[in-house]
Design an enzyme around this catalytic site. Structure first.
Site, PDB file in Angstrom:
ATOM      1  N   ALA A  35       0.830  -1.203   0.000  1.00 14.48           N
ATOM      2  CA  ALA A  35       0.000   0.000   0.000  1.00 14.48           C
ATOM      3  C   ALA A  35       0.868   1.258   0.000  1.00 14.48           C
ATOM      4  CB  ALA A  35      -0.922  -0.006   1.203  1.00 14.48           C
ATOM      5  N   GLU A  36       1.936   1.236   0.801  1.00 19.62           N
ATOM      6  CA  GLU A  36       2.838   2.400   0.843  1.00 19.62           C
ATOM      7  C   GLU A  36       3.513   2.595  -0.515  1.00 19.62           C
ATOM      8  OE1 GLU A  36       4.435   0.723   4.725  1.00 19.62           O
ATOM      9  OE2 GLU A  36       5.265   2.739   4.769  1.00 19.62           O
ATOM     10  N   TYR A  37       3.922   1.473  -1.092  1.00 22.13           N
ATOM     11  CA  TYR A  37       4.546   1.525  -2.410  1.00 22.13           C
ATOM     12  C   TYR A  37       3.566   2.126  -3.432  1.00 22.13           C
ATOM     13  CZ  TYR A  37       6.683  -0.083  -6.775  1.00 22.13           C
ATOM     14  OH  TYR A  37       7.217  -0.133  -8.026  1.00 22.13           O
ATOM     15  N   SER A  83      29.086 -15.775 -29.762  1.00 25.16           N
ATOM     16  CA  SER A  83      28.427 -16.999 -29.366  1.00 25.16           C
ATOM     17  C   SER A  83      29.397 -17.742 -28.435  1.00 25.16           C
ATOM     18  CB  SER A  83      28.078 -17.683 -30.671  1.00 25.16           C
ATOM     19  OG  SER A  83      28.236 -19.011 -30.634  1.00 25.16           O
ATOM     20  N   LYS A 135      23.641 -22.264 -18.101  1.00 29.42           N
ATOM     21  CA  LYS A 135      23.384 -21.566 -19.356  1.00 29.42           C
ATOM     22  C   LYS A 135      21.887 -21.317 -19.400  1.00 29.42           C
ATOM     23  CE  LYS A 135      24.688 -21.571 -24.157  1.00 29.42           C
ATOM     24  NZ  LYS A 135      23.529 -21.389 -24.995  1.00 29.42           N
ATOM     25  N   GLU A 194      20.342 -12.356 -20.089  1.00 30.02           N
ATOM     26  CA  GLU A 194      19.315 -13.136 -20.744  1.00 30.02           C
ATOM     27  C   GLU A 194      17.944 -12.725 -20.223  1.00 30.02           C
ATOM     28  OE1 GLU A 194      21.457 -14.879 -22.503  1.00 30.02           O
ATOM     29  OE2 GLU A 194      20.113 -16.205 -23.621  1.00 30.02           O
ATOM     30  N   CYS A 458      -5.654 -38.802 -44.704  1.00 32.57           N
ATOM     31  CA  CYS A 458      -7.100 -38.687 -44.887  1.00 32.57           C
ATOM     32  C   CYS A 458      -7.255 -37.845 -46.147  1.00 32.57           C
ATOM     33  CB  CYS A 458      -7.722 -37.958 -43.693  1.00 32.57           C
ATOM     34  SG  CYS A 458      -9.339 -37.263 -44.056  1.00 32.57           S
TER      35      CYS A 458
HETATM   36  S1  IVH Z   1      28.526 -15.883 -21.191  1.00 34.12           S
HETATM   37  C1  IVH Z   1      30.866 -14.266 -25.257  1.00 34.12           C
HETATM   38  N1  IVH Z   1      26.820 -17.062 -19.677  1.00 34.12           N
HETATM   39  O1  IVH Z   1      24.434 -18.116 -24.661  1.00 34.12           O
HETATM   40  C2  IVH Z   1      29.988 -15.291 -24.704  1.00 34.12           C
HETATM   41  N2  IVH Z   1      26.216 -16.712 -21.933  1.00 34.12           N
HETATM   42  O2  IVH Z   1      25.758 -19.356 -26.958  1.00 34.12           O
HETATM   43  C3  IVH Z   1      29.890 -15.179 -23.227  1.00 34.12           C
HETATM   44  N3  IVH Z   1      23.969 -17.491 -22.458  1.00 34.12           N
HETATM   45  O3  IVH Z   1      24.354 -15.372 -26.631  1.00 34.12           O
HETATM   46  C4  IVH Z   1      28.544 -15.520 -22.860  1.00 34.12           C
HETATM   47  N4  IVH Z   1      23.462 -18.224 -20.474  1.00 34.12           N
HETATM   48  O4  IVH Z   1      23.358 -14.938 -24.418  1.00 34.12           O
HETATM   49  C5  IVH Z   1      27.062 -16.616 -20.911  1.00 34.12           C
HETATM   50  N5  IVH Z   1      25.390 -18.059 -18.161  1.00 34.12           N
HETATM   51  C6  IVH Z   1      25.646 -17.629 -19.387  1.00 34.12           C
HETATM   52  C7  IVH Z   1      24.709 -17.739 -20.425  1.00 34.12           C
HETATM   53  C8  IVH Z   1      25.031 -17.277 -21.689  1.00 34.12           C
HETATM   54  C9  IVH Z   1      23.035 -18.072 -21.711  1.00 34.12           C
HETATM   55  C10 IVH Z   1      23.795 -17.176 -23.895  1.00 34.12           C
HETATM   56  C11 IVH Z   1      24.379 -15.860 -24.299  1.00 34.12           C
HETATM   57  C12 IVH Z   1      25.008 -16.092 -25.643  1.00 34.12           C
HETATM   58  C13 IVH Z   1      24.791 -17.529 -25.880  1.00 34.12           C
HETATM   59  C14 IVH Z   1      26.046 -18.162 -26.393  1.00 34.12           C
END
Ligand code: IVH
Length: 741
Positions: A35-37, A83, A135, A194, A458
């Site tokens: 509520a305050e928020y 990547s 990941k 992400e 079919c």
């Molecule tokens: S570090 C230069 N850490 O995976 C690359 N990437 O396949 C260093 N990703 O596009 C990336 N989880 O967006 C890193 N814990 C994680 C990650 C992560 C997902 C994604 C990232 C990148 C892709 C690479």
């Protein structure tokens, strides 16, 4: 009550709300009640409304969504978003073979061992501090903070340039718009991470969408990517997105020496870092962490199929360097998909869009990679026979790509052992319409190892299952994007006999849509006026704005997918051109293996691999069939004639207009002109330009005729160039004289 200094008051409120947001979303330790928020929030809203001059675009009130934009601007990343190299677990059979040959059994994580050895060799030391973290299966974004304020948020795009999605990212509450000054963040700080949709929230959202008759998403990643592409931030705000940081981009005016420093900085500024997180200095500890994560990962809020291992020290990272696509100081260890045994209770049969009959395994529910699996496709009769799968057997299943359940093999034969035959199973008729079914054999596999695949169809074009699924394709997001019509609505319209073909959707009156009962007679669920109106709007948009490629894909012509539809629309301007295309006629005469590049008629068009003899034959056959002719006739009656928005075959002589002087330019047309607006729009489109319905800062030209009105006013306010027909002719001819107009 109005404050003495509204600007200062607004700034104070923003800082205070940001502070509470951090406590709430990042640390989960709120200091104030809801509520305050809310009171603070409402006070800020009031002040911003009263003093719009001092309203801040980064204000937390803007997170519920600003105004829709027309498309995304692009930005070049200050450093490429690379990547990451994958390391795979070695399957047991492979390990057996190596052991038999070499006498020793390597660990299943051999690729990870090799990676660590490469680090040791590259840096010339034994102990290398690294982090291990999950990941995240989401969508990569870059957040650039300048002077402690979010300057922009961008997608990865092709790694070099991405879409600016700041307005959408503002709606994600766990991303701060401003960083607390006390945190001592560098003047320029690019945080990469992400965006994802938590699994539970995803499931709930999908359920609600299905209820509302909206299309559902295949998985959280698709839902996230689809959401971030929405042009209206208000819609984004309604979707449960979240963010976790995992990497550093540019840093200026400050030093970040190690990943540990970076994590400490994230903690100070209130951006959530990726957890669980381990650090290790020896290979043994790395392996232990990777194994621990495998046990813990299914409990995480996001999907993950791997562990990312990174060298902690930034100087060491630099010393190791990069390949063209990925850093040498990081790698992703991929876990193999989890496999489980379960019982095959029954085999049901689904009817697809083309009438294809797909057998589906109905399984005793079993938990695999975090979700309960009840069904899995069995593809066709051959698939079942080759694996000797029978009802009652115990089978081994896994999720392909962590998502789609599949049956790998039979582990215990319990069934009666009678081989599965589709015809016998179905009593010779379609399970939906009881119409006739047809058995087809196709050859697949290599020349040496030919395999005959038996599928069943079919063949009743009006089978309700086929009609409903053609409807679904027609209205889907990648086709005509008629929001509001999901699976349920499409099925109901067909089931109630209100529609026999997708195009009839364009004839159905609003009143019928509004009163459509999606439920049963006992417990009715009426579609409603609001939803009906939404469909009408989307329908209008499809007629006015959807280009040929979308319509073509929507038709659901066999062999025509999204990318072949685009290539076909690059080669043709309209359905008319397609239906009597000399290019397709020549293409279909090619023998398998004969190259388009060597054919003197086809070579100049540089036709992409998506369109070959099979696609050409299918498209021509469709337009020559009764069904295709009916579609063309109906489109003409409804006055629907979609145009290509990427037309531009390589040779300009044949179909005209290979050089596209208007590429990258967006036009808005207003007022009365010498020709119908649609004709002018078509000329702009075929010259590579875009035509939009409303003026925004992304508009390049407003083409104004007599009586321009509100669009003209808006263009003048935004400083958009206003041109007349003469200037348009100049631009079409390749000139740029109108630039200053
Ligand atoms: S570090 C230069 N850490 O995976 C690359 N990437 O396949 C260093 N990703 O596009 C990336 N989880 O967006 C890193 N814990 C994680 C990650 C992560 C997902 C994604 C990232 C990148 C892709 C690479």
């Amino acid at each position: 009550m109005s404050p003495d200094d509204p600007q200062a008051e607004i700034a104070r409120l923003i800082a205070e709300i940001e502070h509470h947001n951090r406590l709430y979303y990042d640390q989960a330790e709120p200091e104030v009640s809801d509520a305050e928020y809310d009171a603070l929030y409402r006070r800020l809203e009031t002040l911003e409304a009263d003093f719009p001059l001092f309203a801040d675009p980064n204000s937390p009130t803007r997170r519920v969504g600003g105004r829709p934009s027309e498309g995304f601007e692009q930005i070049r990343h200050p450093m490429p978003m690379l990547s990451i190299d994958d390391l795979f677990e070695i399957p047991a059979e492979e390990l057996d073979k190596i052991e038999a040959k070499a006498g020793a059994r390597p660990p299943k994580e051999q690729e990870l061992v090799d990676f660590y050895r490469r680090l040791q060799k590259g840096l010339g030391v034994e102990r290398i501090p690294v982090t291990i973290e999950p990941k995240i299966d989401g969508v990569a974004v870059s957040l650039l903070y300048r002077g402690g304020r979010l300057d922009y948020a961008a997608t990865r795009g092709d790694g070099t340039t991405g879409d600016v999605i700041t307005a959408n990212v503002r709606t994600i509450k766990s991303i701060p718009m401003t960083l607390p000054e006390a945190a001592g963040a560098p003047a320029i700080l690019e945080v990469r991470g992400e965006i994802f949709m938590p699994g539970k929230a995803f499931a709930k959202m999908n359920e609600e969408r299905d209820e509302a008759g909206l299309p559902t998403f295949a998985n959280p990643r698709n839902a996230t990517a689809g959401t971030l592409k929405l042009l209206d931030p208000r819609e984004v705000a309604a979707r449960p997105l979240d963010f976790i940081a995992h990497g550093i981009g540019v840093v200026e005016g400050g030093e970040i020496g190690t990943i540990t420093d970076f994590h400490a900085l994230l903690d100070r500024v209130g951006i959530r870092k990726n957890e669980p997180l381990w650090t290790a200095e020896t290979l043994e500890d790395v392996l232990a962490a990777v194994r621990r994560l495998d046990e813990e990962r299914h409990a995480l809020p996001y999907g993950t199929d791997g562990a990312v291992i990174k060298v902690i020290d930034r100087d060491a990272q630099q010393q190791l360097g990069f390949t063209s696509r990925a850093p040498r100081w990081a790698a992703a260890y991929k876990y193999p998909p989890e496999q489980k045994e379960t019982d095959l209770l029954a085999i049901t049969v689904q009817v697809g869009r083309t009438g294809k009959l797909t057998p589906v395994a109905e399984l005793a529910p079993v938990l695999v990679s975090g979700t309960t699996v009840r069904r899995a496709t069995l593809h066709n009769e051959s698939f079942i026979q080759e694996r000797g799968i029978g009802i009652g057997d115990t089978v081994l299943i896994q999720k392909a790509g962590e998502i789609i359940p599949e049956v790998i093999k039979v582990v215990v034969k319990r069934g009666d052992g009678i081989p599965f035959l589709m015809q016998a199973h179905l009593g010779g008729v379609c399970p939906v319409c009881s119409g006739p079914i047809e058995r087809r054999e196709t050859e697949s596999g290599s020349k040496v190892e030919k395999r005959v695949v038996v599928t069943h169809f079919c063949v009743n074009f009006e089978c309700p299952a086929q009609v409903a699924s053609r409807m679904r394709q027609f209205v889907s997001r990648k086709a005509l994007d008629i929001e509001g019509i999901g699976t349920t609505v499409a099925e109901k319209l067909v089931e109630r006999g209100l529609i026999q073909s997708p195009l009839e959707l364009f004839e159905i009156p609003e009143t019928i849509l509004a009163t459509l009962n999606l439920g049963t007679e006992e417990s009715p669920r009426i579609f409603g006026e609001k939803n009906a109106a939404k469909i009408l709007q989307a329908r209008e948009r499809a007629v006015k704005e959807m280009p040929l490629a979308r319509w073509l894909f929507a038709m659901g012509i066999s062999q025509v997918g999204e990318s072949s539809a685009r290539e076909l629309s690059r080669l043709h301007r309209s359905f008319g051109e397609l239906s009597r295309s000399p290019i397709l006629a020549e293409l279909r005469t090619l023998k398998t293996g004969e190259s388009k590049e060597k054919n003197p008629f086809l070579a100049p068009y540089e036709i992409a691999s998506e369109v070959g003899p099979i696609v050409a034959a299918s498209v021509l056959d469709f337009f020559q069939s009764a069904a295709g002719a009916a579609v063309l006739g109906r489109l003409a009656e409804l006055g629907i004639d979609p145009q290509s928005d990427n037309f531009g075959p390589k040779p300009s002589e044949d179909l005209g207009g290979a050089d596209k002087p208007l590429v990258g330019k967006t036009f808005v047309i207003t007022g009365t002109l010498s020709a119908p607006r649609d004709d002018i729009a078509a000329r702009i489109l075929s010259a590579g330009g875009k035509v939009s319905g409303s003026v925004s800062k992304n508009t390049h030209y407003l083409l104004a005729g007599e009586g321009g009105g509100s669009k003209l006013d808006k263009a003048l306010t935004l400083g958009v160039a206003v041109i007349g027909e003469a200037e348009l002719e100049g631009l079409l001819a390749g000139g740029s004289a109108a630039e200053e107009a």
